[in-house]
Design a protein around this motif. Structure first.
Motif, PDB file in Angstrom:
ATOM      1  N   HIS A 118       1.091  -1.194  -0.302  1.00  0.00           N
ATOM      2  CA  HIS A 118       0.110   0.215   0.255  1.00  0.00           C
ATOM      3  C   HIS A 118       1.068   1.197   0.228  1.00  0.00           C
ATOM      4  O   HIS A 118       1.912   1.194   0.863  1.00  0.00           O
ATOM      5  CB  HIS A 118      -0.626   0.227   1.234  1.00  0.00           C
ATOM      6  N   THR A 119       0.696   2.192  -1.028  1.00  0.00           N
ATOM      7  CA  THR A 119       1.343   3.545  -0.514  1.00  0.00           C
ATOM      8  C   THR A 119       0.504   4.245   0.036  1.00  0.00           C
ATOM      9  O   THR A 119      -0.999   4.541  -0.935  1.00  0.00           O
ATOM     10  CB  THR A 119       1.650   3.558  -2.531  1.00  0.00           C
ATOM     11  N   ASN A 120       0.681   5.262   1.074  1.00  0.00           N
ATOM     12  CA  ASN A 120       0.139   6.059   0.967  1.00  0.00           C
ATOM     13  C   ASN A 120       0.899   7.513   1.130  1.00  0.00           C
ATOM     14  O   ASN A 120       2.286   7.228   1.812  1.00  0.00           O
ATOM     15  CB  ASN A 120      -0.049   5.684   2.573  1.00  0.00           C
ATOM     16  N   PRO A 121       0.525   8.503   0.911  1.00  0.00           N
ATOM     17  CA  PRO A 121       1.065   9.992   1.171  1.00  0.00           C
ATOM     18  C   PRO A 121       0.842  10.076   2.842  1.00  0.00           C
ATOM     19  O   PRO A 121       0.060   9.847   3.687  1.00  0.00           O
ATOM     20  CB  PRO A 121       0.149  11.198   0.570  1.00  0.00           C
ATOM     21  N   VAL A 122       2.414  10.741   3.294  1.00  0.00           N
ATOM     22  CA  VAL A 122       2.295  10.793   4.735  1.00  0.00           C
ATOM     23  C   VAL A 122       3.104  12.458   4.138  1.00  0.00           C
ATOM     24  O   VAL A 122       4.095  13.447   3.761  1.00  0.00           O
ATOM     25  CB  VAL A 122       3.652  10.166   4.944  1.00  0.00           C
ATOM     26  N   TYR A 123       3.146  13.271   5.959  1.00  0.00           N
ATOM     27  CA  TYR A 123       3.722  14.785   5.986  1.00  0.00           C
ATOM     28  C   TYR A 123       4.689  14.286   7.090  1.00  0.00           C
ATOM     29  O   TYR A 123       4.120  13.027   8.389  1.00  0.00           O
ATOM     30  CB  TYR A 123       2.786  15.523   6.389  1.00  0.00           C
ATOM     31  N   ASN A 124       5.588  15.246   7.638  1.00  0.00           N
ATOM     32  CA  ASN A 124       6.206  14.355   8.728  1.00  0.00           C
ATOM     33  C   ASN A 124       6.663  15.995   9.763  1.00  0.00           C
ATOM     34  O   ASN A 124       6.925  17.014   9.026  1.00  0.00           O
ATOM     35  CB  ASN A 124       7.664  13.469   8.186  1.00  0.00           C
ATOM     36  N   TYR A 125       6.865  16.261  10.616  1.00  0.00           N
ATOM     37  CA  TYR A 125       7.736  17.269  11.428  1.00  0.00           C
ATOM     38  C   TYR A 125       8.100  17.088  12.793  1.00  0.00           C
ATOM     39  O   TYR A 125       8.383  16.052  13.183  1.00  0.00           O
ATOM     40  CB  TYR A 125       6.176  18.243  11.416  1.00  0.00           C
ATOM     41  N   GLY A 126       9.247  17.675  12.975  1.00  0.00           N
ATOM     42  CA  GLY A 126       9.374  17.336  14.205  1.00  0.00           C
ATOM     43  C   GLY A 126      10.936  17.871  14.454  1.00  0.00           C
ATOM     44  O   GLY A 126      10.821  19.450  14.165  1.00  0.00           O
ATOM     45  N   ALA A 127      11.800  17.976  15.394  1.00  0.00           N
ATOM     46  CA  ALA A 127      12.953  19.191  15.604  1.00  0.00           C
ATOM     47  C   ALA A 127      14.600  18.192  16.107  1.00  0.00           C
ATOM     48  O   ALA A 127      14.211  16.554  16.108  1.00  0.00           O
ATOM     49  CB  ALA A 127      12.680  19.360  16.880  1.00  0.00           C
ATOM     50  N   TYR A 149      -1.873  11.342   5.598  1.00  0.00           N
ATOM     51  CA  TYR A 149      -2.532  12.087   5.219  1.00  0.00           C
ATOM     52  C   TYR A 149      -3.584  11.456   5.112  1.00  0.00           C
ATOM     53  O   TYR A 149      -4.803  12.559   5.165  1.00  0.00           O
ATOM     54  CB  TYR A 149      -2.601  12.771   3.706  1.00  0.00           C
ATOM     55  N   ASN A 150      -4.656  10.713   4.514  1.00  0.00           N
ATOM     56  CA  ASN A 150      -5.861   9.739   4.411  1.00  0.00           C
ATOM     57  C   ASN A 150      -6.197   9.029   5.978  1.00  0.00           C
ATOM     58  O   ASN A 150      -8.243   8.294   5.772  1.00  0.00           O
ATOM     59  CB  ASN A 150      -6.129   8.666   3.108  1.00  0.00           C
ATOM     60  N   SER A 151      -5.211   9.068   6.687  1.00  0.00           N
ATOM     61  CA  SER A 151      -5.743   8.323   8.126  1.00  0.00           C
ATOM     62  C   SER A 151      -5.329   9.025   9.602  1.00  0.00           C
ATOM     63  O   SER A 151      -4.810   9.744   9.410  1.00  0.00           O
ATOM     64  CB  SER A 151      -5.827   6.684   7.405  1.00  0.00           C
ATOM     65  N   LYS A 152      -5.315   8.048  10.200  1.00  0.00           N
ATOM     66  CA  LYS A 152      -5.431   8.478  11.597  1.00  0.00           C
ATOM     67  C   LYS A 152      -3.903   7.515  11.432  1.00  0.00           C
ATOM     68  O   LYS A 152      -3.005   7.946  13.276  1.00  0.00           O
ATOM     69  CB  LYS A 152      -6.060   8.600  12.677  1.00  0.00           C
ATOM     70  N   ALA A 153      -3.354   7.022  10.932  1.00  0.00           N
ATOM     71  CA  ALA A 153      -1.467   6.516  10.933  1.00  0.00           C
ATOM     72  C   ALA A 153      -0.662   7.554  11.148  1.00  0.00           C
ATOM     73  O   ALA A 153      -0.639   8.630  10.678  1.00  0.00           O
ATOM     74  CB  ALA A 153      -1.889   5.125  10.467  1.00  0.00           C
ATOM     75  N   ALA A 154       0.004   6.538  12.157  1.00  0.00           N
ATOM     76  CA  ALA A 154       1.116   7.950  12.882  1.00  0.00           C
ATOM     77  C   ALA A 154       2.200   6.718  13.789  1.00  0.00           C
ATOM     78  O   ALA A 154       1.727   5.934  14.037  1.00  0.00           O
ATOM     79  CB  ALA A 154       0.442   8.920  12.845  1.00  0.00           C
ATOM     80  N   ALA A 155       3.224   7.741  13.450  1.00  0.00           N
ATOM     81  CA  ALA A 155       4.145   7.323  14.029  1.00  0.00           C
ATOM     82  C   ALA A 155       5.315   8.133  14.162  1.00  0.00           C
ATOM     83  O   ALA A 155       5.224   9.055  14.211  1.00  0.00           O
ATOM     84  CB  ALA A 155       5.451   6.082  12.699  1.00  0.00           C
ATOM     85  N   ASN A 156       6.097   8.118  15.994  1.00  0.00           N
ATOM     86  CA  ASN A 156       7.160   8.869  16.568  1.00  0.00           C
ATOM     87  C   ASN A 156       8.256   8.305  16.095  1.00  0.00           C
ATOM     88  O   ASN A 156       8.358   6.204  16.060  1.00  0.00           O
ATOM     89  CB  ASN A 156       6.433   8.674  18.299  1.00  0.00           C
ATOM     90  N   VAL A 157       9.080   9.098  15.626  1.00  0.00           N
ATOM     91  CA  VAL A 157      10.675   8.329  15.305  1.00  0.00           C
ATOM     92  C   VAL A 157      11.912   9.156  16.013  1.00  0.00           C
ATOM     93  O   VAL A 157      11.538  10.345  15.787  1.00  0.00           O
ATOM     94  CB  VAL A 157      11.338   8.189  13.551  1.00  0.00           C
ATOM     95  N   PHE A 158      12.773   8.382  16.924  1.00  0.00           N
ATOM     96  CA  PHE A 158      13.325   9.018  16.920  1.00  0.00           C
ATOM     97  C   PHE A 158      14.612   8.247  16.743  1.00  0.00           C
ATOM     98  O   PHE A 158      15.319   7.009  16.040  1.00  0.00           O
ATOM     99  CB  PHE A 158      13.323   8.447  18.967  1.00  0.00           C
ATOM    100  N   GLY A 159      16.079   9.032  16.221  1.00  0.00           N
ATOM    101  CA  GLY A 159      16.420   9.113  15.268  1.00  0.00           C
ATOM    102  C   GLY A 159      17.750   9.485  15.410  1.00  0.00           C
ATOM    103  O   GLY A 159      18.263  10.363  16.626  1.00  0.00           O
ATOM    104  N   LEU A 160      19.255   8.823  15.131  1.00  0.00           N
ATOM    105  CA  LEU A 160      20.574   9.078  15.934  1.00  0.00           C
ATOM    106  C   LEU A 160      21.129   9.154  14.249  1.00  0.00           C
ATOM    107  O   LEU A 160      21.610   7.526  13.947  1.00  0.00           O
ATOM    108  CB  LEU A 160      21.058   8.517  16.792  1.00  0.00           C
ATOM    109  N   GLY A 161      21.701  10.166  13.863  1.00  0.00           N
ATOM    110  CA  GLY A 161      22.447   9.526  12.435  1.00  0.00           C
ATOM    111  C   GLY A 161      23.711  10.296  12.472  1.00  0.00           C
ATOM    112  O   GLY A 161      24.587  11.432  13.136  1.00  0.00           O
ATOM    113  N   VAL A 162      24.724  10.045  11.198  1.00  0.00           N
ATOM    114  CA  VAL A 162      26.286  11.016  11.215  1.00  0.00           C
ATOM    115  C   VAL A 162      26.482  10.972   9.898  1.00  0.00           C
ATOM    116  O   VAL A 162      25.492  10.135   8.369  1.00  0.00           O
ATOM    117  CB  VAL A 162      27.021   9.830  10.925  1.00  0.00           C
ATOM    118  N   ASN A 163      26.024  12.642  10.092  1.00  0.00           N
ATOM    119  CA  ASN A 163      26.467  13.324   8.553  1.00  0.00           C
ATOM    120  C   ASN A 163      27.897  13.894   7.414  1.00  0.00           C
ATOM    121  O   ASN A 163      28.552  13.895   8.584  1.00  0.00           O
ATOM    122  CB  ASN A 163      25.028  14.559   8.441  1.00  0.00           C
TER     123      ASN A 163
END
Length: 166
Positions: A118-127, A149-163
């Motif tokens: 299933h392909t779902n359009p999503v948006y994200n925001y954070g800090a 965008y189309n449902s109440k599905a959501a996820a909290n994503v906590f990340g650690l990366g190196v650039n």
């Protein structure tokens, strides 16, 4: 309307020519993903990103996250175009840049007990915050909320990366 918003954001982020950008960066990271869906288990994810510093305050990036299958859910991949806005701070021994992030894209979710996607359009925001470890290497710690965008599905994503900056 959603497609127009996504197209405008992608055009804004990646329509900037390399001559106007201050620098290109690539990054890798790991995430802890906590889904808000019923009976969904938390899982780990990996990410790859490529971005450009438009100026010292604004960056645009393309971010690809792949969540591992765990418990009641199968693997999924999301691709988002993000805008990061922050303010760099020079401390005595290092540089740090707190920032806000907003973006849009698509989530490709594999259905349980099926090979269908299933392909779902999503948006994200954070800090987040970037901490310069060396001249070209920065540690990136961020929280992102990803919503469908189309449902109440959501996820909290906590990340650690190196650039790595070129």
């Amino acid at each position: 309307m959603k497609n127009t918003i996504m197209a405008a954001l992608v055009a804004t982020v990646f329509g900037i020519t390399a001559a106007n950008a201050e620098g290109l960066y690539v990054g890798v990271g790991g995430e802890y993903v906590q889904s808000t869906a019923k009976h969904a288990d938390s899982t780990a994810a990996g990410s790859v990103r490529i971005g450009t510093d438009i100026n010292k305050f604004v960056a645009g990036e393309l971010n690809v996250n792949t969540a591992m299958a765990n418990g009641n859910q199968r693997a999924n991949t999301s691709t988002t175009a993000n805008v990061l806005v922050g303010y760099p701070v020079d401390l005595a021994t290092f540089k740090v840049k707190p920032y806000g992030v907003v973006g849009t894209g698509y989530d490709f979710a594999y259905l349980k007990h099926s090979d269908d996607i299933h392909t779902n359009p999503v948006y994200n925001y954070g800090a987040g915050v970037q901490l310069d470890l060396a001249k070209n290497i920065a540690l990136d710690v961020r929280y992102t909320r990803v919503e469908d965008y189309n449902s109440k599905a959501a996820a909290n994503v906590f990340g650690l990366g190196v650039n790595y900056r070129f």
